[in-house]
Design a protein around this motif. Structure first.
Motif, PDB file in Angstrom:
ATOM      1  N   HIS A  84       0.814  -1.203   0.000  1.00  0.00           N
ATOM      2  CA  HIS A  84       0.000   0.000   0.000  1.00  0.00           C
ATOM      3  C   HIS A  84       0.857   1.267   0.000  1.00  0.00           C
ATOM      4  O   HIS A  84       1.624   1.510   0.922  1.00  0.00           O
ATOM      5  CB  HIS A  84      -0.912  -0.014   1.224  1.00  0.00           C
ATOM      6  N   GLY A  85       0.689   2.060  -1.064  1.00  0.00           N
ATOM      7  CA  GLY A  85       1.324   3.368  -1.168  1.00  0.00           C
ATOM      8  C   GLY A  85       2.625   3.385  -1.929  1.00  0.00           C
ATOM      9  O   GLY A  85       3.061   4.458  -2.358  1.00  0.00           O
ATOM     10  N   LEU A  86       3.276   2.239  -2.111  1.00  0.00           N
ATOM     11  CA  LEU A  86       4.560   2.237  -2.808  1.00  0.00           C
ATOM     12  C   LEU A  86       4.368   2.613  -4.281  1.00  0.00           C
ATOM     13  O   LEU A  86       3.531   2.016  -4.971  1.00  0.00           O
ATOM     14  CB  LEU A  86       5.223   0.863  -2.717  1.00  0.00           C
ATOM     15  N   PRO A  87       5.143   3.563  -4.794  1.00  0.00           N
ATOM     16  CA  PRO A  87       5.018   3.964  -6.208  1.00  0.00           C
ATOM     17  C   PRO A  87       5.829   3.037  -7.109  1.00  0.00           C
ATOM     18  O   PRO A  87       6.839   3.424  -7.696  1.00  0.00           O
ATOM     19  CB  PRO A  87       5.581   5.392  -6.192  1.00  0.00           C
ATOM     20  N   ILE A  88       5.357   1.804  -7.228  1.00  0.00           N
ATOM     21  CA  ILE A  88       6.048   0.782  -8.009  1.00  0.00           C
ATOM     22  C   ILE A  88       5.168   0.370  -9.185  1.00  0.00           C
ATOM     23  O   ILE A  88       3.970   0.680  -9.205  1.00  0.00           O
ATOM     24  CB  ILE A  88       6.409  -0.440  -7.141  1.00  0.00           C
ATOM     25  N   PRO A  89       5.710  -0.329 -10.204  1.00  0.00           N
ATOM     26  CA  PRO A  89       4.926  -0.639 -11.389  1.00  0.00           C
ATOM     27  C   PRO A  89       3.628  -1.384 -11.073  1.00  0.00           C
ATOM     28  O   PRO A  89       3.615  -2.301 -10.236  1.00  0.00           O
ATOM     29  CB  PRO A  89       5.876  -1.520 -12.208  1.00  0.00           C
ATOM     30  N   PRO A  90       2.519  -1.005 -11.722  1.00  0.00           N
ATOM     31  CA  PRO A  90       1.243  -1.683 -11.486  1.00  0.00           C
ATOM     32  C   PRO A  90       1.301  -3.192 -11.728  1.00  0.00           C
ATOM     33  O   PRO A  90       0.576  -3.947 -11.071  1.00  0.00           O
ATOM     34  CB  PRO A  90       0.292  -0.994 -12.477  1.00  0.00           C
ATOM     35  N   ALA A  91       2.153  -3.636 -12.661  1.00  0.00           N
ATOM     36  CA  ALA A  91       2.251  -5.072 -12.928  1.00  0.00           C
ATOM     37  C   ALA A  91       2.837  -5.822 -11.741  1.00  0.00           C
ATOM     38  O   ALA A  91       2.636  -7.036 -11.606  1.00  0.00           O
ATOM     39  CB  ALA A  91       3.106  -5.317 -14.171  1.00  0.00           C
ATOM     40  N   VAL A  92       3.589  -5.122 -10.873  1.00  0.00           N
ATOM     41  CA  VAL A  92       4.133  -5.756  -9.661  1.00  0.00           C
ATOM     42  C   VAL A  92       3.073  -5.761  -8.572  1.00  0.00           C
ATOM     43  O   VAL A  92       2.716  -6.810  -8.028  1.00  0.00           O
ATOM     44  CB  VAL A  92       5.399  -5.018  -9.186  1.00  0.00           C
ATOM     45  N   ASP A  93       2.565  -4.591  -8.248  1.00  0.00           N
ATOM     46  CA  ASP A  93       1.541  -4.482  -7.197  1.00  0.00           C
ATOM     47  C   ASP A  93       0.177  -4.670  -7.839  1.00  0.00           C
ATOM     48  O   ASP A  93      -0.613  -3.738  -7.958  1.00  0.00           O
ATOM     49  CB  ASP A  93       1.656  -3.121  -6.509  1.00  0.00           C
ATOM     50  N   ASP A  94      -0.103  -5.896  -8.254  1.00  0.00           N
ATOM     51  CA  ASP A  94      -1.300  -6.212  -9.042  1.00  0.00           C
ATOM     52  C   ASP A  94      -2.401  -6.731  -8.127  1.00  0.00           C
ATOM     53  O   ASP A  94      -2.338  -7.872  -7.668  1.00  0.00           O
ATOM     54  CB  ASP A  94      -0.948  -7.258 -10.101  1.00  0.00           C
ATOM     55  N   PRO A  95      -3.441  -5.937  -7.841  1.00  0.00           N
ATOM     56  CA  PRO A  95      -4.495  -6.391  -6.935  1.00  0.00           C
ATOM     57  C   PRO A  95      -5.374  -7.488  -7.517  1.00  0.00           C
ATOM     58  O   PRO A  95      -6.179  -8.081  -6.798  1.00  0.00           O
ATOM     59  CB  PRO A  95      -5.309  -5.115  -6.673  1.00  0.00           C
ATOM     60  N   HIS A  96      -5.248  -7.755  -8.833  1.00  0.00           N
ATOM     61  CA  HIS A  96      -6.019  -8.839  -9.443  1.00  0.00           C
ATOM     62  C   HIS A  96      -5.313 -10.194  -9.339  1.00  0.00           C
ATOM     63  O   HIS A  96      -5.892 -11.222  -9.685  1.00  0.00           O
ATOM     64  CB  HIS A  96      -6.289  -8.537 -10.915  1.00  0.00           C
ATOM     65  N   ARG A  97      -4.075 -10.201  -8.882  1.00  0.00           N
ATOM     66  CA  ARG A  97      -3.346 -11.463  -8.752  1.00  0.00           C
ATOM     67  C   ARG A  97      -4.038 -12.346  -7.711  1.00  0.00           C
ATOM     68  O   ARG A  97      -4.450 -11.877  -6.650  1.00  0.00           O
ATOM     69  CB  ARG A  97      -1.905 -11.186  -8.334  1.00  0.00           C
ATOM     70  N   VAL A  98      -4.126 -13.627  -8.012  1.00  0.00           N
ATOM     71  CA  VAL A  98      -4.772 -14.580  -7.112  1.00  0.00           C
ATOM     72  C   VAL A  98      -3.741 -15.620  -6.681  1.00  0.00           C
ATOM     73  O   VAL A  98      -3.128 -16.277  -7.523  1.00  0.00           O
ATOM     74  CB  VAL A  98      -5.972 -15.282  -7.782  1.00  0.00           C
ATOM     75  N   VAL A  99      -3.544 -15.745  -5.371  1.00  0.00           N
ATOM     76  CA  VAL A  99      -2.640 -16.744  -4.815  1.00  0.00           C
ATOM     77  C   VAL A  99      -3.498 -17.801  -4.141  1.00  0.00           C
ATOM     78  O   VAL A  99      -4.087 -17.561  -3.079  1.00  0.00           O
ATOM     79  CB  VAL A  99      -1.643 -16.119  -3.823  1.00  0.00           C
ATOM     80  N   ALA A 100      -3.611 -18.962  -4.766  1.00  0.00           N
ATOM     81  CA  ALA A 100      -4.482 -20.027  -4.288  1.00  0.00           C
ATOM     82  C   ALA A 100      -3.933 -20.638  -3.002  1.00  0.00           C
ATOM     83  O   ALA A 100      -2.737 -20.526  -2.703  1.00  0.00           O
ATOM     84  CB  ALA A 100      -4.627 -21.094  -5.364  1.00  0.00           C
ATOM     85  N   PRO A 101      -4.771 -21.308  -2.222  1.00  0.00           N
ATOM     86  CA  PRO A 101      -4.274 -22.009  -1.040  1.00  0.00           C
ATOM     87  C   PRO A 101      -3.159 -22.985  -1.412  1.00  0.00           C
ATOM     88  O   PRO A 101      -3.268 -23.728  -2.388  1.00  0.00           O
ATOM     89  CB  PRO A 101      -5.515 -22.751  -0.530  1.00  0.00           C
ATOM     90  N   GLY A 102      -2.070 -22.931  -0.657  1.00  0.00           N
ATOM     91  CA  GLY A 102      -0.930 -23.797  -0.916  1.00  0.00           C
ATOM     92  C   GLY A 102       0.043 -23.275  -1.949  1.00  0.00           C
ATOM     93  O   GLY A 102       1.113 -23.862  -2.146  1.00  0.00           O
ATOM     94  N   ALA A 103      -0.295 -22.157  -2.604  1.00  0.00           N
ATOM     95  CA  ALA A 103       0.571 -21.605  -3.658  1.00  0.00           C
ATOM     96  C   ALA A 103       1.418 -20.465  -3.097  1.00  0.00           C
ATOM     97  O   ALA A 103       1.235 -20.002  -1.964  1.00  0.00           O
ATOM     98  CB  ALA A 103      -0.274 -21.115  -4.823  1.00  0.00           C
ATOM     99  N   GLU A 104       2.373 -20.003  -3.902  1.00  0.00           N
ATOM    100  CA  GLU A 104       3.159 -18.836  -3.538  1.00  0.00           C
ATOM    101  C   GLU A 104       3.428 -18.000  -4.780  1.00  0.00           C
ATOM    102  O   GLU A 104       3.328 -18.481  -5.911  1.00  0.00           O
ATOM    103  CB  GLU A 104       4.479 -19.222  -2.860  1.00  0.00           C
TER     104      GLU A 104
END
Length: 442
Positions: A84-104
């Motif tokens: 939150h708040g870091l001015p970094i590329p949107p592709a890195v701080d992607d709120p649509h990314r989904v990390v499934a249970p057991g994944a990383e």
């Protein structure tokens, strides 16, 4: 320690995340989201944690550092991570990314120069944000730079304070009621670094408090009776010079960096004062002590810095567009909207040009406050109901009071991609008060 010494004091916080330096020079941090049973307010409670702590461990970064944050999901449900708040590329701080249970997954970026400030991390998977955050998933993130290495700030006793709240029901975090989704849930336990009314021992001198409001909905009108709060930073950036305040409003998602002069031994209390953010009236009803500062040591002079870091003045006359964003809600069913529309994942609501400046007029005709947050791109407040901002500051969260109109200037620099704007009462975010912004060079 005198203010002339240049050895920077480390920040005080219960849990510091161990860093690992990889052969390629990248600094590695590993977070694991997992349930845990912890003692909260003298009750054993099943909560959600990062690395087993409430709040999560402190991530301590340096300007210019190459960082990789690995998130492991040991929860029964999908999650992700918002820096939150870091001015970094949107592709890195992607709120649509989904990390499934057991994944990383991993988040790798270079910490921008000039980004020294106070940040935090939390989930941002739409529809799940509210419960995951309310049940405990959040943690502090600091970026340190040249101002921490010499002068008054290097000699200040620095403490990180994460403010949150919680309600417990039979050993688990209490559920949301339908009214909670409308107003935003406020827990009965007010926590500082996961504790109820803790005592923090500090040394005489200059005390630096990094304040983070990690609540889903609770506002804090903060005061330290007998002392001014000298604000040196808001959200992820320094001000030009300290600004003395008798009280400071900290809304969900917002951060403040303040200095307190404690030249003699004694006791101070950090209070949360009543503030009416909804028509239901003020919360809390009476001042509540969040934290006791026990000051110990011989009398010591505490010198405040006179200057910090220059803040660029944005000229709204160079804006290429002016937009109006209106934040409203409706009942039966409860839903919240931006410009009359509830959030849809695949819809682009605004398209803006990279390397341009826009002016946004944020309108809140509703009877309750809404804290506005924009990802990746910091902005400046121009006016509130026509009154100019009292001093220039870079922000990423601001409060929109009931009935208020706030004009902001947003420069879309450096990055392209998809980002979000939303209300940071996360119940309102999950119920639709969010929009997608696409930044493009086309």
């Amino acid at each position: 320690m005198s203010t002339s010494e240049t050895a920077s004091l480390p920040p005080s916080y219960p849990h510091l995340l161990t860093r690992e330096r990889l052969p390629d020079g990248v600094t590695l941090f590993t977070l694991e989201a997992r349930p845990a049973t912890l003692s909260v307010g003298d009750q054993e409670t099943r909560v959600l944690t990062y690395n087993g702590t409430l709040p999560g461990p402190l991530l301590l970064l340096e300007e210019g550092e190459r960082v990789r944050i690995v998130l492991r999901n040991a929860l029964p449900d999908a999650t992700n991570l918002h820096l939150h708040g870091l001015p970094i590329p949107p592709a890195v701080d992607d709120p649509h990314r989904v990390v499934a249970p057991g994944a990383e997954t991993s988040y790798e970026f270079t910490v921008p120069e000039g980004s020294a400030g106070t940040y935090w991390y939390h989930p941002h998977l739409h529809g799940s944000v509210t419960r995951q955050l309310f049940e405990g998933l959040s943690g502090p993130l600091l970026v340190r730079g040249p101002l921490e290495r010499s002068g008054p700030l290097a000699a200040a006793w620095e403490h990180v304070l994460v403010l949150s709240d919680l309600s417990i029901d039979n050993g688990r975090v209490a559920d949301h009621t339908e009214m909670d989704w409308g107003r935003g849930k406020e827990g009965s336990l007010l926590l500082v670094n996961g504790q109820v009314r803790p005592t923090l021992t500090v040394r005489t001198g200059l005390v630096r408090l990094r304040l983070i409001n990690a609540s889903t909905a609770r506002y804090h009108q903060l005061a330290l009776p007998g002392r001014a709060l000298h604000v040196i930073g808001q959200d992820g950036a320094f001000l030009e010079a300290p600004v003395a305040m008798e009280s400071l409003l900290l809304v969900p998602g917002e951060r403040a960096d303040v200095l307190v002069t404690a030249e003699e031994a004694g006791t101070l209390q950090l209070l949360s004062l009543p503030y009416a953010r909804t028509p239901a009236g003020p919360s809390p009803r009476e001042p509540v002590a969040l934290l006791t500062l026990q000051v110990e040591g011989a009398p010591t002079r505490a010198d405040l810095p006179t200057t910090l870091r220059p803040v660029e003045r944005l000229d709204e006359r160079s804006a290429v567009a002016t937009r109006t964003l209106t934040f409203t809600g409706a009942m039966n069913p409860i839903r919240f909207m931006v410009n009359g529309r509830t959030y849809e994942h695949h819809r682009t609501d605004l398209t803006v040009k990279a390397d341009t400046l826009e002016v946004w007029e944020l309108r809140n005709p509703s009877p309750m406050d809404h804290p506005f947050h924009l990802h990746v791109f910091p902005f400046q407040v121009l006016t509130r109901d026509g009154v100019p901002a009292p001093f220039p500051a870079w922000r990423d969260v601001i409060n929109l009071r009931a009935g208020e109109t706030v004009r902001i200037a947003v420069p879309f620099r450096e990055h392209t991609g998809d980002v979000m704007l939303h209300c940071h009462i996360v119940e309102h975010e999950d119920r639709g008060m969010m929009a997608n912004v696409r930044v493009t060079r086309d």
